[in-house]
Design an enzyme around this catalytic site. Structure first.
Site, PDB file in Angstrom:
ATOM      1  N   TYR A 171       0.824  -1.219   0.000  1.00  0.00           N
ATOM      2  CA  TYR A 171       0.000   0.000   0.000  1.00  0.00           C
ATOM      3  C   TYR A 171       0.856   1.267   0.000  1.00  0.00           C
ATOM      4  O   TYR A 171       0.358   2.353  -0.240  1.00  0.00           O
ATOM      5  CB  TYR A 171      -0.949   0.030   1.203  1.00  0.00           C
ATOM      6  CG  TYR A 171      -1.943  -1.121   1.251  1.00  0.00           C
ATOM      7  CD1 TYR A 171      -2.111  -1.959   0.158  1.00  0.00           C
ATOM      8  CD2 TYR A 171      -2.722  -1.356   2.372  1.00  0.00           C
ATOM      9  CE1 TYR A 171      -3.005  -3.015   0.199  1.00  0.00           C
ATOM     10  CE2 TYR A 171      -3.615  -2.400   2.422  1.00  0.00           C
ATOM     11  CZ  TYR A 171      -3.755  -3.232   1.334  1.00  0.00           C
ATOM     12  OH  TYR A 171      -4.647  -4.273   1.380  1.00  0.00           O
ATOM     13  N   LYS A 227       3.964 -15.431   2.237  1.00  0.00           N
ATOM     14  CA  LYS A 227       3.815 -16.181   0.979  1.00  0.00           C
ATOM     15  C   LYS A 227       5.231 -16.483   0.499  1.00  0.00           C
ATOM     16  O   LYS A 227       5.658 -16.100  -0.598  1.00  0.00           O
ATOM     17  CB  LYS A 227       3.022 -15.304  -0.016  1.00  0.00           C
ATOM     18  CG  LYS A 227       2.605 -16.014  -1.279  1.00  0.00           C
ATOM     19  CD  LYS A 227       1.483 -17.012  -1.096  1.00  0.00           C
ATOM     20  CE  LYS A 227       1.184 -17.724  -2.387  1.00  0.00           C
ATOM     21  NZ  LYS A 227       0.367 -18.934  -2.226  1.00  0.00           N
ATOM     22  N   ASP A 233      -2.531 -18.259   2.074  1.00  0.00           N
ATOM     23  CA  ASP A 233      -3.717 -18.944   1.539  1.00  0.00           C
ATOM     24  C   ASP A 233      -4.192 -20.017   2.516  1.00  0.00           C
ATOM     25  O   ASP A 233      -5.401 -20.177   2.755  1.00  0.00           O
ATOM     26  CB  ASP A 233      -3.454 -19.523   0.137  1.00  0.00           C
ATOM     27  CG  ASP A 233      -2.051 -20.092  -0.030  1.00  0.00           C
ATOM     28  OD1 ASP A 233      -1.211 -19.883   0.869  1.00  0.00           O
ATOM     29  OD2 ASP A 233      -1.789 -20.764  -1.044  1.00  0.00           O
ATOM     30  N   ASP A 273      -4.666  -6.900   6.288  1.00  0.00           N
ATOM     31  CA  ASP A 273      -5.894  -6.189   5.957  1.00  0.00           C
ATOM     32  C   ASP A 273      -7.008  -7.207   5.695  1.00  0.00           C
ATOM     33  O   ASP A 273      -8.120  -7.133   6.238  1.00  0.00           O
ATOM     34  CB  ASP A 273      -5.617  -5.335   4.706  1.00  0.00           C
ATOM     35  CG  ASP A 273      -6.746  -4.402   4.361  1.00  0.00           C
ATOM     36  OD1 ASP A 273      -7.692  -4.299   5.161  1.00  0.00           O
ATOM     37  OD2 ASP A 273      -6.692  -3.776   3.285  1.00  0.00           O
ATOM     38  N   ASP A 281     -10.119  -8.730   8.571  1.00  0.00           N
ATOM     39  CA  ASP A 281     -11.556  -8.626   8.289  1.00  0.00           C
ATOM     40  C   ASP A 281     -12.217 -10.003   8.314  1.00  0.00           C
ATOM     41  O   ASP A 281     -13.333 -10.164   8.804  1.00  0.00           O
ATOM     42  CB  ASP A 281     -11.795  -7.969   6.921  1.00  0.00           C
ATOM     43  CG  ASP A 281     -11.927  -6.462   7.050  1.00  0.00           C
ATOM     44  OD1 ASP A 281     -11.632  -5.943   8.146  1.00  0.00           O
ATOM     45  OD2 ASP A 281     -12.304  -5.801   6.063  1.00  0.00           O
TER      46      ASP A 281
END
Ligand code: NAD
Length: 363
Positions: A146, A195, A227, A251, A255
């Site tokens: 980001y 990852k 994942d 992020d 959630d």
């Protein structure tokens, strides 16, 4: 101990929920012999109305001079409020981004706890929710994808967009240290999520986390690919204590973890820098649809205040007392409208604050 706390009541239900969190904190202070010095500042829509900007330099300086900041929530109805006709840098949310930046808040903590009394709200199968869960997602907040360089170009008539995921080892080390410090106050397990089978930034992440882990021999460290983590959160959430991860993975996973609790009015959060300073706020927004009606659930804000006691002031016994009061009130069958279920007693925002304060006094 004297606690210097800056409060940001904010907009919508913000002032109502902050009033109840202060009620609870004052009760804790009385019971355990502390004093609290509050200073209120304006942010978001309230600051726009008063000063024309969502956060003033004076407000930042007041926050900086405190030991911690407790925030309600900011913002209004994004379709009808005049605040959203302003340019983006003058809208309510710009105040939140500005304070996070000014105070260097790089570590975001989002606990996701399934209380046994609220199991019915959990969207997972009963055999999974029956085990309950209590995890904390520690997300890096100021680096990664980001904040990396980005551009959109056209090459030979084809548009191409590039985002860059950059971390240096110092950025990884400081969030890892926070993660392990916090695991030491919990069940002493860190799941570092990356990852590393594909990304260089993840391979660096993994190696720095392993270095930091050497200073915390009591903490069990495991690595998990992002994942797999997304699957495990709905398959077996009870396995997690602290999930430590970079900005974008955090992020998405935070959630997901919030939603499996099923109760938006119960979710606390904190953003910390490399000192003990932190900004504590509920994960939900300002709920303009129910503002001013004394029906908001103040528990997410009260639990954020408990995090403040634990992480900014090292007052673990006091934080335990607040969290235990929440459990007792739920066990006694009291519910605000958002978590109401059959056979329970409906309370308003103020009454919920009174009940929590009473339970703390009685413990
Ligand atoms: P929201 O979280 O405010 O509300 C979503 C739904 O949940 C609404 O129906 C609301 O009534 C309910 N709800 C939320 N908190 C509740 C509580 N404590 N008790 C009972 N019910 C509760 O999200 P939204 O409606 O998308 O956003 C409203 C405003 O909040 C917007 O301006 C948004 O930008 C802002 N916002 C601010 C923050 C923040 O201050 N950090 C975070 C998210 C959204």
């Amino acid at each position: 101990m004297n606690l210097k706390i800056t409060c940001i009541p904010g907009d919508g239900i913000g002032p109502e929920i902050i009033a109840e969190a202060k009620k609870v904190l004052d009760t804790v202070a009385d019971k355990y012999g502390h004093t609290i010095q509050y200073t209120d500042i304006l942010m978001g829509g309230a600051s726009i109305d008063a000063y024309g900007v969502p956060l003033t330099d004076e407000a930042i300086e007041t926050a900086r001079a405190a030991d911690a900041v407790l925030m309600g929530s900011i913002g209004g109805d994004t379709t009808t409020s005049p605040w959203y006709k302003l340019p983006p840098n003058l809208r309510p949310e710009a105040g939140l981004l500005a304070i996070r930046k000014a105070l260097n808040l790089f570590a975001n903590l989002r606990p996701a706890v399934l209380y046994s009394e609220l199991r019915g709200a959990c969207p997972l199968k009963e055999e999974i929710s029956a085990a309950g869960f209590d995890m904390l997602i520690m997300r890096e907040l100021t680096g990664g994808l980001y904040f990396g360089e980005r551009k959109t170009v056209e090459e030979n008539g084809v548009r191409k967009a590039v985002d860059t995921l950059v971390y240096d080892e110092n950025e990884i080390r400081r969030i890892a240290v926070k993660g392990f410090d916090i695991a030491m106050k919990r069940r002493k397990k860190v799941t570092s999520v990356d990852k590393a089978n594909v990304l260089d930034s993840s391979r660096l992440w993994r190696s720095v986390v392993e270095q930091v882990a050497k200073d915390y021999p009591e903490v069990a460290l495991e690595h998990m690919l992002v994942d797999n983590c997304a699957m495990q959160l709905v398959k077996d959430p009870a396995q997690f204590d602290v999930i430590l991860t970079e900005n974008m993975f955090g992020d998405i996973l935070s959630d997901e973890a919030s939603m499996v609790t099923g109760s938006i009015g119960m979710l606390a959060s904190a953003s910390l820098n490399d000192t003990k300073f932190g900004l504590y706020e509920p994960s939900h927004g300002s709920a303009p649809d129910i503002a001013g009606r004394d029906i908001a659930n103040p528990i997410a804000t009260v639990l954020s205040a408990a995090m403040m006691l634990r992480y900014s002031f090292d007052l673990d016994r006091e934080a335990d007392a607040v969290e235990e009061a929440v459990r007792q009130v739920l066990k006694d069958g009291y519910r605000t409208g958002d978590i109401m279920s059959e056979g329970c007693t409906r309370t308003g925002c103020r009454q919920m604050g009174d009940l929590l304060a009473e339970r703390i006094k009685q413990q």
